[in-house]
Structures are given as C-alpha cells and as structure tokens.
Design a protein around this motif. Structure first.
Motif, short mmCIF file in Angstrom:
data_model
loop_
_atom_site.label_atom_id
_atom_site.label_comp_id
_atom_site.label_asym_id
_atom_site.label_seq_id
_atom_site.Cartn_x
_atom_site.Cartn_y
_atom_site.Cartn_z
N LYS A 112 13.73 38.03 63.16
CA LYS A 112 15.24 37.82 63.55
C LYS A 112 16.00 38.83 63.52
O LYS A 112 16.85 39.17 64.64
N GLU A 167 17.86 32.50 69.36
CA GLU A 167 17.72 31.15 69.56
C GLU A 167 17.52 30.53 70.85
O GLU A 167 16.83 29.35 71.01
N SER A 199 13.58 30.81 71.36
CA SER A 199 12.85 29.87 70.67
C SER A 199 13.07 28.37 71.45
O SER A 199 12.25 27.59 71.08
N GLU A 200 13.96 28.12 72.30
CA GLU A 200 14.07 26.77 73.16
C GLU A 200 13.42 26.71 74.32
O GLU A 200 13.20 25.82 74.63
#
Length: 507
Positions: A138, A354, A357-358
């Motif tokens: 990350k 984020e 990751s979706e």
C-alpha cells in the motif's frame, strides 16, 4: 563391423536396464529411447517442458501419475489436485525443495530464494516476506500510479496514430520501471526508451542462445557430469545485476534518501552479514533447531536477480496477454471498461489502492489470463530423502523430480468448462467456490507459493485500468488469435513473435 554392432547392442541393453523405474512402480509412461529417454523433442526444441507436461497430462487422462524419463533420470508428473495439495502443502517438509539448485561457486545468482533449498530457503523467505506485506504494498502504491500515468502518455501517442505495437514490449517497459522504482529505488526509464538496457537484460535472462540450448540439453541428460562446472546463465546478467547493486549502494552511502524498497531490506540484512532463525528440522524435544547462513554480496545480487525475474516479466506477460484477449473479445472489454469508469468516478478519476481493489471484474480478467497462459507453467519438487506417494508401489528415490503441471491443470475440462475459451466470469465467487483450490495455482501453492503474488496482480491491474480507462484495445493487421510459446525460453513461458495490437481513443 562386428565390434561396432556388439558395442551398440551392449549400450542398448545398458540403457534399457535404466528404464525400469516406472514399470517397477506401475506408473504409465511412454516408451523411452536410449540416451534421451522421453526427452528427445525437448532436447531438439520441438517442445517446451511445459508443452510436454501438458501433452502427457492429456494423453494419460485416467491416471493420477505419469512417468517421464529426462535422459535416464525418472520424473513423476502429478495429475490429481488432491495429490498436488499433498505434495505442495500437506507434506511440504517431505518435499521442500524445487530441485533446481546448482553449484553456487559457478552460478552465484542461484543463491536466490526460488532455487535455494532447506534451511537456507526458509531463512530467506522469513526475512524477505516483510517486503511484500499489505502495508508495504500500500505504501508503494503512489509510485505504481505515477508510472501508470507515464505509461498512459505513451499509450496516448499510439492511440492518436492508431499505430501497431508489440504489447509484450509495451507492457515490459512499464513493469521494468515499476521494478526499478519499487525494488531498486532507481528510475530505469524503460517507458521512454524502447532500447533500454533493461529491456535487453530481459532477453539475456529469458531467451536461450544456441550455445545455451546445447548446454541446457546436455545438463538435462547428464546432470551429474562436468556440465555442472559450466554456468548456464549468460555472464551479462550477473554483470548488470552487480552494476545495479554497486550503483544503489554508492548513492545511499553518500547520503541519498533511504527508500522503503526491496533493495533497502537487502542492504540492511547485508550489514548484519548473517541470517539466523529456525531450521526446518526439530530436535529430540520437538523444538526447531537453530540455523544460520552468510548474507553477502552474492546473496544480495541473487535476490535482486529473482526479484527482477518474478517482478517484471510475469506481470508484463500477464498484462500483454490480457490485452490480447480483450482485443479479441470486445464485449468483455466493454464490460471491464464500464467497471473501471464507474469505480474511478467514485474516486474523482484517481487510481489508488482502494479504487483498484474494488475492480473485481478486472481482477477476474487477470486471473483468467493467468489461467490460459501462466508464466510459470509448471513447478517441481524433490525430496531430500527416500519417500512414498499414495498409489505408487515402492519407494520414490531421493532426488526424483516431481512435476506439478500448472498449465495442464488450468486447461482441464474437469475443472473448467470449455477451457480454451476466455471467460473471466469463471472466477466469480459463485463459480470459484466449488472448484478444487489446487486446480488453479498460477503462483504455486503452499509455503513456497510466490511471495509477490498480490503485488504482481495489483501492478497488472493498475496498468490495465490506466489504459482501458482512456483507450480501446484492438487487433492490428499482424495480430493472430492463437499464440505459441517460444521454445528457446528459459525460466518462464515466453510468447513467440510478440503480441501485435493497436489502441484507439475511446468515444
């Protein structure tokens, strides 16, 4: 003339006596020939090892094991996912090694985590795992996104001109720069330079020269011969890796900012000089023994070598192959573009950890690409001791190689309906749950599973999302739907002839 005939007959029976291993254990196999065993087509570059494993897997569809003679050396190909699980995970301590280790004095780059064995492997794995933790991945994501933006600028020029390009080279320029920045803390500038030294390093690493093909062929047939005293790796590879190491160390010794990257972990371990920790073996009380290894320049360079291999080439192969498939399946491409557009709209158009990751459908596309063309099309294990395997009569001798045919498992209609078709939705939760976990293992499985699997997948997703958000991928005049592997490839599967495609602007 009679003497020559007599010698031929004696040699024939000598070799045929060597080929009793599988008949004694009731394992099906093709009839071997003297000297070559079953390895003739691989030796003469008519098939790769992976193609051979796939061929035998399909031919002996009712068997759990298939025998294969590499010269006179017996190998066992495993067809049953339950047995794959048994070998890679449940009985890992019985089969802890890959069987690819060579003399480190001749080939010091083979001191890497992939080829090391026993306690040395465990110490390396334990100490290098933090480099691929979720928090570290990350923290590196802004660097990944930054290079994705540079990647899109090159894509823009290609889309404006609708110019044919090789997706294989195109994506390699992106992933090389990523590995340089996230692993070595340096800007390799491959994105803006198609003739980058690091593009050439890729060819040095993965494509065998004619001389290497001869060396590898002889080594396959006679692994215990004097060929062990000859390096199979091109000397340019070690020279470039050592040059990178010396350059980075020099910069950091002169006060340059320390990077939160892979090489910094290696340099810190190098300052300690030794790795210590638990052994794979236990003492009489059941406690793990303690063990240690030297961690010098050779070991540091070896880890950089394998990081480069596993980091950039697998990602670029997967990304380019995904682009190839999307070009031939515009309806799937439109669906993944719709997902990317929708999710990025929630994040003000920003690629970030984020948002990526979706992108679940994009991840399915990547997984399906890895199923159809896994860069690591097989993996191997050997036991350091005599052992047994379920369903085999007799003992498996020390050093017998066991092959897990990853690509063949991925193409088995028992686990995947219409396996030749590109269908990302087979990786939805509903479709994946009933499938045997060990029928899909593009990164291996068990304690020796690829340490950077998640990092590589995310990098691939970022590169694809950045391109698909703005451009359409289409076949070019030179595009061919069916690809073929390069039979001079080494270490991983390599696509022969590249992947010509073109980009167009999205409406």
């Amino acid at each position: 003339m009679l003497y020559i005939l007599l010698i031929v007959v004696i040699l024939y029976f000598y070799y045929m006596r060597k080929f009793q291993y599988f008949s004694q254990r009731n394992i099906k196999h093709e009839s071997p020939v003297p000297i070559f065993g079953n390895h003739t087509k691989v030796f003469f570059a008519r098939r790769t090892n992976i193609e051979t494993a796939c061929y035998l897997y399909k031919k002996y569809s009712d068997e759990k094991y298939v025998g294969y003679y590499r010269g006179t050396n017996p190998e066992i190909i495993v067809r049953d996912p339950d047995l794959v699980k048994y070998i890679l995970s449940e009985n890992f301590l019985v089969f802890p090694n890959r069987g690819v280790k060579r003399d480190a004095k001749i080939e010091p780059l083979m001191l890497n985590m992939l080829s090391e064995e026993g306690d040395a492997w465990k110490l390396l794995r334990t100490n290098l795992s933090p480099a691929f933790s979720s928090s570290r991945i990350k923290s590196m994501f802004p660097i990944v996104v930054d290079y994705a933006e540079k990647f899109v600028k090159i894509a823009h020029n290609l889309a404006i001109e609708e110019k044919e390009f090789d997706a294989y080279i195109f994506t390699a320029r992106f992933t090389i720069d990523l590995i340089g920045a996230c692993g070595f803390g340096i800007d390799m500038n491959a994105i803006n330079n198609e003739q980058s030294l690091f593009i050439k390093l890729r060819d040095y690493m993965f494509i065998k020269s004619k001389w290497q093909m001869i060396l590898f062929g002889v080594y396959d047939l006679f692994p215990q011969s004097l060929i062990n005293k000859v390096s199979l790796i091109k000397p340019q590879v070690r020279d470039i890796i050592m040059e990178i190491l010396h350059s980075v160390r020099s910069h950091r010794q002169h006060g340059d900012t320390q990077q939160n990257d892979f090489i910094n972990i290696l340099l810190e371990l190098g300052e300690v000089g030794k790795l210590t920790g638990d052994s794979l073996e236990t003492d009489d009380t059941g406690k793990y023994k303690q063990t240690e290894i030297e961690f010098d320049n050779n070991r540091i360079a070896a880890q950089l070598f394998i990081y480069f291999i596993a980091g950039f080439e697998t990602s670029s192969t997967t990304m380019s192959y995904a682009m190839h498939q999307l070009a031939h399946h515009p309806e799937i491409q439109q669906e993944v573009q719709k997902e990317i557009d929708t999710i990025l709209a929630k994040y003000d158009g920003r690629l970030c950890y984020e948002s990526v990751s979706e992108m679940l459908f994009l991840e399915m596309v990547v997984k399906e690409s890895l199923r159809l063309f896994p860069p690591a099309g097989l993996t191997t294990r050997v036991s350091p001791n005599d052992c047994t395997l379920p369903g085999i009569n007799g003992t498996i001798k020390t050093g017998t190689r066991i092959t897990i045919p990853i690509h063949a498992l991925h193409m088995d209609e028992t686990y995947f309906d219409n396996p030749e078709e590109f269908d990302p939705k087979r990786f939805s939760n509903e479709s994946s749950q009933p499938r045997h976990k060990y029928a899909y293992i593009p990164f291996g499985e068990g304690p020796r599973k690829c340490i950077g699997a998640r990092f590589g997948t995310l990098n691939t997703m970022v590169g694809l999302a950045a391109v698909l958000h703005k451009y359409n991928i289409k076949p070019s005049q030179s595009t061919r739907k069916n690809i073929r592997p390069n039979r001079a490839a080494y270490l991983i599967q390599f696509i022969d002839g590249g992947l010509p495609l073109k980009l167009t602007m999205r409406e």
